[in-house]
Enzyme design. Structure first.
Site, PDB file in Angstrom:
ATOM      1  N   LYS A 158       0.836  -1.202   0.000  1.00 37.48           N
ATOM      2  CA  LYS A 158       0.000   0.000   0.000  1.00 37.48           C
ATOM      3  C   LYS A 158       0.870   1.251   0.000  1.00 37.48           C
ATOM      4  CE  LYS A 158      -3.903  -1.991   2.531  1.00 37.48           C
ATOM      5  NZ  LYS A 158      -4.852  -1.793   3.634  1.00 37.48           N
ATOM      6  N   GLY A 165      -8.172   2.904  -1.291  1.00 32.94           N
ATOM      7  CA  GLY A 165      -7.935   1.876  -2.296  1.00 32.94           C
ATOM      8  C   GLY A 165      -6.962   2.276  -3.388  1.00 32.94           C
ATOM      9  N   GLU A 287      -8.282   2.680   7.974  1.00 32.07           N
ATOM     10  CA  GLU A 287      -8.079   4.108   7.773  1.00 32.07           C
ATOM     11  C   GLU A 287      -9.039   4.852   8.674  1.00 32.07           C
ATOM     12  OE1 GLU A 287      -8.514   5.228   3.640  1.00 32.07           O
ATOM     13  OE2 GLU A 287      -7.272   3.558   2.986  1.00 32.07           O
ATOM     14  N   ASN A 289     -11.386   8.389   8.570  1.00 29.17           N
ATOM     15  CA  ASN A 289     -11.868   9.534   7.795  1.00 29.17           C
ATOM     16  C   ASN A 289     -12.167  10.670   8.753  1.00 29.17           C
ATOM     17  OD1 ASN A 289     -11.850   8.060   5.333  1.00 29.17           O
ATOM     18  ND2 ASN A 289     -13.708   7.056   6.023  1.00 29.17           N
ATOM     19  N   ARG A 291     -13.792  13.513   8.195  1.00 26.45           N
ATOM     20  CA  ARG A 291     -14.796  14.405   7.603  1.00 26.45           C
ATOM     21  C   ARG A 291     -16.190  13.825   7.824  1.00 26.45           C
ATOM     22  NH1 ARG A 291     -12.868  10.846   3.633  1.00 26.45           N
ATOM     23  NH2 ARG A 291     -14.594   9.546   2.930  1.00 26.45           N
TER      24      ARG A 291
HETATM   25  C1  MV4 Z   1      -6.934  -4.295   2.578  1.00 31.25           C
HETATM   26  C2  MV4 Z   1      -7.626  -5.403   2.046  1.00 31.25           C
HETATM   27  C3  MV4 Z   1      -7.200  -6.650   2.413  1.00 31.25           C
HETATM   28  N1  MV4 Z   1      -6.129  -6.793   3.233  1.00 31.25           N
HETATM   29  N2  MV4 Z   1      -5.892  -4.481   3.387  1.00 31.25           N
HETATM   30  C4  MV4 Z   1      -9.263  -0.888   0.202  1.00 31.25           C
HETATM   31  C5  MV4 Z   1      -9.560   0.509   0.627  1.00 31.25           C
HETATM   32  C6  MV4 Z   1      -8.672   0.803   1.777  1.00 31.25           C
HETATM   33  N3  MV4 Z   1      -9.389   1.502   2.802  1.00 31.25           N
HETATM   34  C7  MV4 Z   1      -8.205  -0.524   2.254  1.00 31.25           C
HETATM   35  N4  MV4 Z   1      -8.629  -1.502   1.292  1.00 31.25           N
HETATM   36  C8  MV4 Z   1      -8.336  -2.799   1.475  1.00 31.25           C
HETATM   37  N5  MV4 Z   1      -7.294  -3.046   2.303  1.00 31.25           N
HETATM   38  C9  MV4 Z   1      -5.497  -5.707   3.696  1.00 31.25           C
HETATM   39  N6  MV4 Z   1      -4.437  -5.872   4.497  1.00 31.25           N
HETATM   40  C10 MV4 Z   1      -8.713  -5.174   1.199  1.00 31.25           C
HETATM   41  C11 MV4 Z   1      -9.040  -3.870   0.897  1.00 31.25           C
HETATM   42  C12 MV4 Z   1     -10.142  -3.735  -0.027  1.00 31.25           C
HETATM   43  C13 MV4 Z   1     -11.344  -3.174   0.355  1.00 31.25           C
HETATM   44  C14 MV4 Z   1     -11.544  -2.675   1.623  1.00 31.25           C
HETATM   45  C15 MV4 Z   1     -12.742  -2.121   1.986  1.00 31.25           C
HETATM   46  C16 MV4 Z   1     -13.771  -2.052   1.051  1.00 31.25           C
HETATM   47  C17 MV4 Z   1     -13.593  -2.525  -0.214  1.00 31.25           C
HETATM   48  C18 MV4 Z   1     -12.377  -3.085  -0.577  1.00 31.25           C
HETATM   49  C19 MV4 Z   1     -12.216  -3.572  -1.869  1.00 31.25           C
HETATM   50  C20 MV4 Z   1     -11.034  -4.113  -2.232  1.00 31.25           C
HETATM   51  C21 MV4 Z   1      -9.986  -4.187  -1.324  1.00 31.25           C
END
Ligand code: MV4
Length: 457
Positions: A158, A165, A287, A289, A291
């Protein structure tokens, strides 16, 4: 600190939403607008309005100088940033404060910490919030390989400056790690001006559950339950609901208490959302937010609290004393985001709305800035409104949403209403047993096209 006049540094439905909150609090409002929004409702419904530039956001809604000038010109004593645009830019909040006005949001330091995903992760871990096994900023391929070895595959790379995302890469094979890291660093540098990357264990099929927190300037914080946001495509949420239908009371209590503890640990104030990945009965911080969010309405429906009014009161330094400590969900709420887009390909479709009829009736709320004759501009995102329903339980909320979607008419431009009508019938959605892959894994162009045809019949 008192507020008399609020400048709303935003447009569209959220500008209207903030104007409504201000009016009910007896506060004067100032709208700012681009030339593309001259005929917008936020301009008409505000007490005053100032044009701040042309349609391109960079020259208007992101133009800090023009927004500050509009505030000084009209004598506004507070600024509400809405969501998107400048809402999470610490620099903007700082300038608003330096000009002697109240920023209706958190302290700039918290916007900075949460904007830096490595710092946010470390800060949360230090506060006792569960995070996935992972790293700090990676120094290079050698460290990345060692970390992946320790954590176990799959892992996810990341960007520290990413979020929502953006700038993520999944690694399923050690051999791909060095080259993927290098590519990701370059892409992150190009996109965010910072190439810093970190690693985490990858959760294959999580749910996205987030906890709404409200905190005052005196160290007090309460949670307002959770929202389920797993119905999304390419990190754009499509449907949100509250509460989350798969949380046990114990898990809900744990998650909500964790969010409150985290907010207090960092001395946070204002509205905040803690995003968690839910993996079975484990949750991990993703994360925060800083806001008001698009989906704040589902929380309002199940708690009866006007979050934007609360946010304004908190900005004046009012204590949380009047809020209940422990909220039980009051029924169930669902929100459908209505976008001007092709319902099958999701491509934005700006244009002029020739006719609109929004649903009504018991338990139905529409937050929208559009009207018959309104032109959806290509300059901004394609959301034309939100349809929110509230009912005593989830099955009845689903029935109510289907009924409301059936009454909703938007003509002249395509919208994703057919997608929503299809979604509300999907067995996985109805059962509540879905994860973040549900929408993309089940998309059925033929079935959605059938909904489009049914609409036109
Ligand atoms: C992840 C994950 C799986 N494992 N982290 C996407 C948005 C960001 N806020 C974090 N995200 C993700 N982080 C780990 N270690 C999968 C996602 C993710 C996801 C998270 C929330 C809602 C939709 C998503 C769609 C794809 C991947």
């Amino acid at each position: 600190m008192e507020i008399r006049k609020v400048l709303i540094a935003n447009r569209g439905e959220i500008a209207l939403r903030v104007i409504r909150a201000c009016r009910e609090l007896g506060l004067k409002t100032v709208a700012v607008y681009s030339t593309a929004d001259a005929h917008s409702l936020h301009v008409r419904f505000a007490d005053e309005a100032v044009c701040i530039g042309p349609g391109q956001a960079a020259q208007s809604y992101l133009n800090i100088k023009h927004i500050i000038a509009a505030a000084e010109l009209t004598g506004a004593d507070a600024v509400h940033p809405g969501y998107g645009f400048l809402a999470e830019r610490a620099e903007f909040a700082e300038i608003v404060q330096k000009c002697g006005m109240i920023f209706i949001g958190p302290d700039p330091i918290h916007m900075q910490v949460m904007g830096d995903k490595v710092r946010a992760r470390q800060t949360m871990a230090a506060a006792g919030v569960p995070v996935l096994p992972g790293t700090g900023v990676l120094s290079g391929a050698v460290e990345a390989l060692a970390a992946a070895e320790r954590i176990g595959l799959p892992v996810i790379l990341k960007a520290s400056a990413g979020g929502g995302g953006r700038g993520m890469k999944i690694i399923r094979d050690m051999r791909a790690l060095p080259s993927t890291l290098e590519t990701a660093q370059l892409e992150a540098f190009k996109a965010f001006g910072c190439g810093d990357m970190y690693l985490e264990r990858y959760v294959q099929s999580p749910r996205h559950v987030e906890v709404q927190v409200v905190a005052d300037k005196h160290g007090d914080a309460v949670h307002l339950l959770e929202r389920e946001c797993s119905v999304q495509r390419r990190h754009q949420k499509v449907i949100e609901e509250a509460p989350c239908s798969v949380l046990s009371d114990e898990l809900r209590a744990d998650m909500c208490a964790t969010a409150v503890k985290a907010a207090k640990a960092i001395g946070y104030h204002s509205l905040g959302t803690f995003e968690f990945l839910l993996d079975g009965d484990h949750f991990y911080f993703m994360e925060m937010n800083t806001r008001v969010q698009v989906e704040h309405c589902v929380t309002e429906m199940i708690t009866g609290i006007d979050l934007v009014q609360e946010q304004i009161r908190l900005a004046t330094g009012e204590p949380l004393a009047h809020l209940n400590r422990e909220h039980k969900p009051r029924g169930h709420a669902i929100e459908c985001r209505i976008n001007a887009e092709d319902p099958v390909t999701f491509a934005p479709r700006p244009g002029t709305i020739s006719a609109v009829h929004f649903p009504g009736g018991f338990g139905v709320r529409v937050d929208s800035h559009v009207y018959t004759g309104y032109t959806v501009s290509p300059h901004y995102d394609s959301m034309v409104g939100k349809l929110i329903v509230h009912a005593p339980d989830r099955p009845r909320a689903i029935m109510r949403m289907r009924r409301a979607l059936g009454e909703c008419v938007i003509e002249g431009i395509p919208t994703n209403l057919p997608l929503h009508r299809w979604l509300l019938k999907q067995p996985a959605f109805v059962s509540g047993k879905y994860d973040t892959h549900f929408l993309e894994a089940n998309l059925d162009p033929e079935a959605i096209r059938a909904e489009v045809d049914a609409e036109q019949a």
